[in-house]
Scaffold this motif. Structure first.
Motif, short mmCIF file in Angstrom:
data_model
loop_
_atom_site.label_atom_id
_atom_site.label_comp_id
_atom_site.label_asym_id
_atom_site.label_seq_id
_atom_site.Cartn_x
_atom_site.Cartn_y
_atom_site.Cartn_z
N UNK A 20 -7.09 2.40 16.87
CA UNK A 20 -7.11 1.24 17.76
C UNK A 20 -7.37 -0.04 16.96
N UNK A 21 -8.30 0.00 16.02
CA UNK A 21 -8.59 -1.19 15.21
C UNK A 21 -7.40 -1.64 14.39
N UNK A 22 -6.75 -0.69 13.71
CA UNK A 22 -5.55 -1.05 12.93
C UNK A 22 -4.42 -1.52 13.84
N UNK A 23 -4.29 -0.89 15.01
CA UNK A 23 -3.25 -1.31 15.96
C UNK A 23 -3.45 -2.73 16.44
N UNK A 24 -4.67 -3.07 16.79
CA UNK A 24 -4.95 -4.44 17.26
C UNK A 24 -4.75 -5.45 16.13
N UNK A 25 -5.18 -5.09 14.91
CA UNK A 25 -4.98 -5.98 13.78
C UNK A 25 -3.50 -6.24 13.53
N UNK A 26 -2.68 -5.19 13.60
CA UNK A 26 -1.24 -5.37 13.39
C UNK A 26 -0.59 -6.13 14.54
N UNK A 27 -1.12 -6.00 15.75
CA UNK A 27 -0.56 -6.74 16.88
C UNK A 27 -0.74 -8.25 16.72
N UNK A 28 -1.73 -8.66 15.96
CA UNK A 28 -2.00 -10.09 15.79
C UNK A 28 -1.16 -10.73 14.69
N UNK A 29 -0.29 -9.97 14.07
CA UNK A 29 0.58 -10.49 13.02
C UNK A 29 1.78 -11.20 13.63
N UNK A 30 2.53 -11.94 12.80
CA UNK A 30 3.70 -12.68 13.27
C UNK A 30 5.00 -11.91 13.11
N UNK A 31 5.00 -10.84 12.33
CA UNK A 31 6.20 -10.07 12.08
C UNK A 31 6.40 -9.02 13.18
N UNK A 32 7.62 -8.94 13.72
CA UNK A 32 7.89 -7.96 14.78
C UNK A 32 7.75 -6.53 14.29
N UNK A 33 8.01 -6.28 13.02
CA UNK A 33 7.84 -4.93 12.48
C UNK A 33 6.37 -4.53 12.52
N UNK A 34 5.50 -5.43 12.14
CA UNK A 34 4.06 -5.12 12.19
C UNK A 34 3.56 -5.01 13.62
N UNK A 35 4.10 -5.82 14.51
CA UNK A 35 3.74 -5.72 15.92
C UNK A 35 4.16 -4.36 16.46
N UNK A 36 5.34 -3.90 16.08
CA UNK A 36 5.83 -2.59 16.50
C UNK A 36 4.91 -1.48 16.00
N UNK A 37 4.52 -1.54 14.73
CA UNK A 37 3.61 -0.54 14.19
C UNK A 37 2.25 -0.61 14.89
N UNK A 38 1.80 -1.81 15.23
CA UNK A 38 0.55 -1.95 15.96
C UNK A 38 0.61 -1.32 17.34
N UNK A 39 1.73 -1.49 18.04
CA UNK A 39 1.91 -0.86 19.36
C UNK A 39 1.85 0.66 19.24
N UNK A 40 2.52 1.19 18.22
CA UNK A 40 2.54 2.64 18.03
C UNK A 40 1.13 3.16 17.72
N UNK A 41 0.42 2.51 16.80
CA UNK A 41 -0.93 2.95 16.47
C UNK A 41 -1.88 2.82 17.65
#
Length: 160
Positions: A20-41
């Protein structure tokens, strides 16, 4: 199962926290790829959290007597629904990311025009607050009159 058999193991709880922590951190990024990985995590972390509920090592059953014991399908149904929703959101974000890459050559989310206007308005309000000494009527810092700053901006004396 934990050492005393009363709760979930520390490893599973830490796994949920890390996912959950890594997912939320990735969701706060500007890249859609990182946002996608954050959603999955984040989805996997929440699914694991849902399955942690209940008695560790015991089957998910409802009922006290052996004749009316039946499986509790609510946690499994919630996780299955969550998996389907996460898959649909993943497919949508993949399509948006592909379209962004195809049109612009990158998958970064651009600033919105309204976001820039909100930032400028906040900066003007901050300047107006500092011009009045940070205090509004009756010395209350919450009741700042923004009208002097607006008049200055209309005359062209202020920055902005």
């Amino acid at each position: 199962m934990s050492a005393n058999g009363t709760g979930p193991s520390l490893v599973l709880v830490l796994a949920v926290g890390v996912l959950v922590g890594c997912g939320v951190t990735l969701l706060l990024e500007r890249s859609l790829t990182r946002i996608l990985l954050g959603i999955i995590l984040l989805g996997n972390g929440v699914n694991l959290l849902i399955l942690l509920g209940g008695r560790p090592g015991a089957p998910p059953v409802v009922g006290l007597s052996p004749t009316d014991r039946m499986s509790d399908a609510v946690p499994q149904a919630m996780v299955l629904t969550s998996i389907v929703i996460t898959f649909g959101l993943t497919a949508f974000l993949l399509a948006v990311g592909y379209r962004s890459w195809y049109l612009t050559g990158d998958d970064e989310v651009p600033d919105d025009l309204e976001d820039r206007q909100i930032v400028r308005r906040a900066e003007r309000d901050e300047v107006a607050t500092s011009d009045r000494g940070g205090e509004g009527a009756n010395g209350d810092p919450e009741q700042v009159d923004p009208e002097p700053a607006r008049r200055r901006l209309r005359r062209g004396d202020g920055a902005g």
